[in-house]
Enzyme design. Structure first.
Site, PDB file in Angstrom:
ATOM      1  N   ARG A 122       0.890  -1.145   0.218  1.00 35.49           N
ATOM      2  CA  ARG A 122      -0.336   0.214  -0.525  1.00 35.49           C
ATOM      3  C   ARG A 122       0.921   1.382   0.028  1.00 35.49           C
ATOM      4  O   ARG A 122       1.329   1.957   0.915  1.00 35.49           O
ATOM      5  CB  ARG A 122      -0.768  -0.089   0.995  1.00 35.49           C
ATOM      6  CG  ARG A 122      -2.287  -0.489   0.592  1.00 35.49           C
ATOM      7  CD  ARG A 122      -3.292  -1.063   1.890  1.00 35.49           C
ATOM      8  NE  ARG A 122      -4.935  -1.185   1.176  1.00 35.49           N
ATOM      9  CZ  ARG A 122      -5.265  -1.847   2.351  1.00 35.49           C
ATOM     10  NH1 ARG A 122      -5.636  -1.496   3.630  1.00 35.49           N
ATOM     11  NH2 ARG A 122      -6.552  -2.416   1.695  1.00 35.49           N
ATOM     12  N   GLN A 127      -1.496   1.811  -5.857  1.00 41.18           N
ATOM     13  CA  GLN A 127      -3.083   2.176  -5.523  1.00 41.18           C
ATOM     14  C   GLN A 127      -3.868   1.949  -6.510  1.00 41.18           C
ATOM     15  O   GLN A 127      -4.800   1.777  -6.004  1.00 41.18           O
ATOM     16  CB  GLN A 127      -2.849   3.984  -5.226  1.00 41.18           C
ATOM     17  CG  GLN A 127      -2.625   5.062  -3.718  1.00 41.18           C
ATOM     18  CD  GLN A 127      -3.227   6.292  -3.922  1.00 41.18           C
ATOM     19  OE1 GLN A 127      -3.609   6.944  -3.946  1.00 41.18           O
ATOM     20  NE2 GLN A 127      -3.177   6.730  -1.959  1.00 41.18           N
ATOM     21  N   ASP A 130      -4.621  -1.883  -6.230  1.00 41.43           N
ATOM     22  CA  ASP A 130      -5.075  -1.990  -4.933  1.00 41.43           C
ATOM     23  C   ASP A 130      -6.469  -2.738  -4.744  1.00 41.43           C
ATOM     24  O   ASP A 130      -7.334  -2.347  -5.135  1.00 41.43           O
ATOM     25  CB  ASP A 130      -4.925  -0.837  -3.494  1.00 41.43           C
ATOM     26  CG  ASP A 130      -5.372  -1.116  -2.640  1.00 41.43           C
ATOM     27  OD1 ASP A 130      -5.817  -2.452  -2.597  1.00 41.43           O
ATOM     28  OD2 ASP A 130      -5.198  -0.609  -1.360  1.00 41.43           O
ATOM     29  N   SER A 133      -8.771  -2.578  -1.418  1.00 36.43           N
ATOM     30  CA  SER A 133      -9.150  -1.392  -1.592  1.00 36.43           C
ATOM     31  C   SER A 133     -10.444  -1.473  -2.637  1.00 36.43           C
ATOM     32  O   SER A 133     -11.625  -1.358  -2.244  1.00 36.43           O
ATOM     33  CB  SER A 133      -8.496  -0.538  -1.770  1.00 36.43           C
ATOM     34  OG  SER A 133      -7.190   0.019  -0.611  1.00 36.43           O
ATOM     35  N   TYR A 230      -2.669  -1.881   7.869  1.00 34.42           N
ATOM     36  CA  TYR A 230      -3.772  -3.029   8.376  1.00 34.42           C
ATOM     37  C   TYR A 230      -3.854  -2.518   9.724  1.00 34.42           C
ATOM     38  O   TYR A 230      -3.005  -1.842  10.899  1.00 34.42           O
ATOM     39  CB  TYR A 230      -3.373  -3.777   8.216  1.00 34.42           C
ATOM     40  CG  TYR A 230      -3.272  -4.397   6.886  1.00 34.42           C
ATOM     41  CD1 TYR A 230      -4.369  -4.295   6.052  1.00 34.42           C
ATOM     42  CD2 TYR A 230      -1.544  -4.523   6.480  1.00 34.42           C
ATOM     43  CE1 TYR A 230      -4.425  -4.639   4.109  1.00 34.42           C
ATOM     44  CE2 TYR A 230      -2.190  -4.708   4.430  1.00 34.42           C
ATOM     45  CZ  TYR A 230      -3.608  -4.794   4.215  1.00 34.42           C
ATOM     46  OH  TYR A 230      -3.113  -5.083   2.726  1.00 34.42           O
TER      47      TYR A 230
END
Length: 376
Positions: A122, A127, A130, A133, A230
């Site tokens: 991350r 991004q 990902d 997400s 996380y």
């Protein structure tokens, strides 16, 4: 270069790893794309749409994989099918590496170079790759819809000539991507929303969406987040304090949505049976972590159960319940991942790159990922 897109074979999986839009981008990169027959059926993408975009349709898995340099999948090849791919081919998928060591061994034996998309770090430049997400965002939205479908009342306050209906109270447990989307969705539907998370940084995000933040704040919470963003597993003492606060808050709620996951570990138990007993009859719990052991003590994978007057929703693979949108986002993640690996019309993986290094699972006949050392 040939790129294969396979049909998913696991239960409750309707997604596909490519869309007509992503195939056009892959062809522009120089790939010849083969899509297995029926791969897009679950996401309402017919074979003809893939053909119009420029792909060929493989009659079966073997034909689709033949001579493929890159393989796109949602949940990966089954271990028994790995030998159908050519040695050295790159497989991009969500591989669940901590739980599926045997399958990884099959990939290594078949000479596959496999990448776990959920291991992509991350960092800012990753991004757009990902997948956690992109898929969790949809899961959080769908969780609220699933809750309202089981809930026997309306969510917003309604003022009518016959009287006023009070708004429902929704609590979201875990304020990651899924949790934040659940908060936003419940607020849009008119509910009063509260949320909890072990990470202090989540407070501002929750409040920015109009939710009330519920959390035990002490010295331990200052280090409650990993470098990857996380939540860490907390001490038993902290868990006891948090459980007491949650129990008090949960008894006042109509709907609870749990989203807490810890990479490589079973999901933390956030709702005990005693907490369920304290909830009002007709309340609903949606457990998004049910496939990893569940955040709720009585949730069951793939089932909606009722216990102590409370409905507990444990749907599997929630992103797949929005297969068209989930596939579109996932397909874009894969395109963003593979694009930098194509140089002058040929594949060129930079194994010193952080993104490649962190997500690479098997290579040259071995499991090479540092996070999996000792895992079988």
């Amino acid at each position: 270069m040939k790129l294969a897109v396979i049909r998913e074979r696991r239960d409750a999986e309707k997604r596909v790893a490519a869309t007509p839009d992503s195939i056009k981008k892959l062809i522009a990169l120089g790939f010849d794309v083969s899509v297995e027959k029926g791969a897009g059926d679950g996401a309402s993408i017919p074979d003809s749409a893939f053909e119009t975009a420029g792909a060929t349709i493989g009659k079966d898995l073997k034909a689709t994989l033949k001579d493929a340099d890159v393989i796109f999948s949602v949940q990966g090849l089954e271990g028994k099918d790995a030998k159908a791919a050519k040695s050295g081919a790159a497989l991009l998928a969500v591989l669940n590496p901590f739980q599926e060591g045997e399958r990884l061994g099959d990939y290594a034996s078949a000479g596959l170079m496999s990448f776990a998309m959920e291991f992509v770090p991350r960092i800012t430049r990753a991004q757009s790759m990902d997948v956690l997400s992109s898929q969790s965002n949809l899961a959080g939205y769908k969780a609220v819809l699933d809750a309202t479908a089981e809930f026997g009342r309306a969510l917003p306050m309604m003022m009518t000539a016959a009287g006023t209906i009070a708004p429902a109270k929704v609590m979201v447990m875990g304020a990651g991507v899924a949790g934040l989307q659940a908060i936003a969705t419940a607020k849009r539907l008119g509910a009063i929303v509260s949320a909890t998370d072990v990470r202090p940084a989540a407070k501002e995000q929750v409040e920015s969406l109009g939710g009330k933040f519920v959390m035990v704040e002490d010295e331990e919470t200052a280090a409650a987040e990993t470098s990857g963003g996380y939540a860490k597993e907390m001490s038993d003492e902290y868990k006891a304090k948090q459980a007491a606060l949650i129990a008090e808050t949960l008894a006042k709620q109509d709907i609870a949505i749990t989203t807490a996951l810890i990479p490589g570990r079973p999901a933390p138990k956030l709702i005990t049976e005693d907490m369920i007993k304290s909830m009002k009859p007709g309340s609903v719990i949606v457990d998004l972590a049910v496939e990893m052991g569940g955040n709720c003590a009585l949730s069951e994978p793939g089932k909606v159960v009722e216990a102590h007057g409370v409905k507990i929703v444990g749907h599997k693979n929630v992103p797949s319940r929005l297969a068209a949108d989930a596939s579109a986002l996932y397909a874009r993640n894969l395109v963003h991942f593979i694009t930098p690996m194509v140089k002058e019309g040929a594949l060129a993986f930079d194994f010193d790159d952080e993104i490649i290094r962190e997500s690479l699972i098997t290579k040259d006949g071995a499991i090479v990922n540092e996070r999996l050392k000792g895992e079988k």
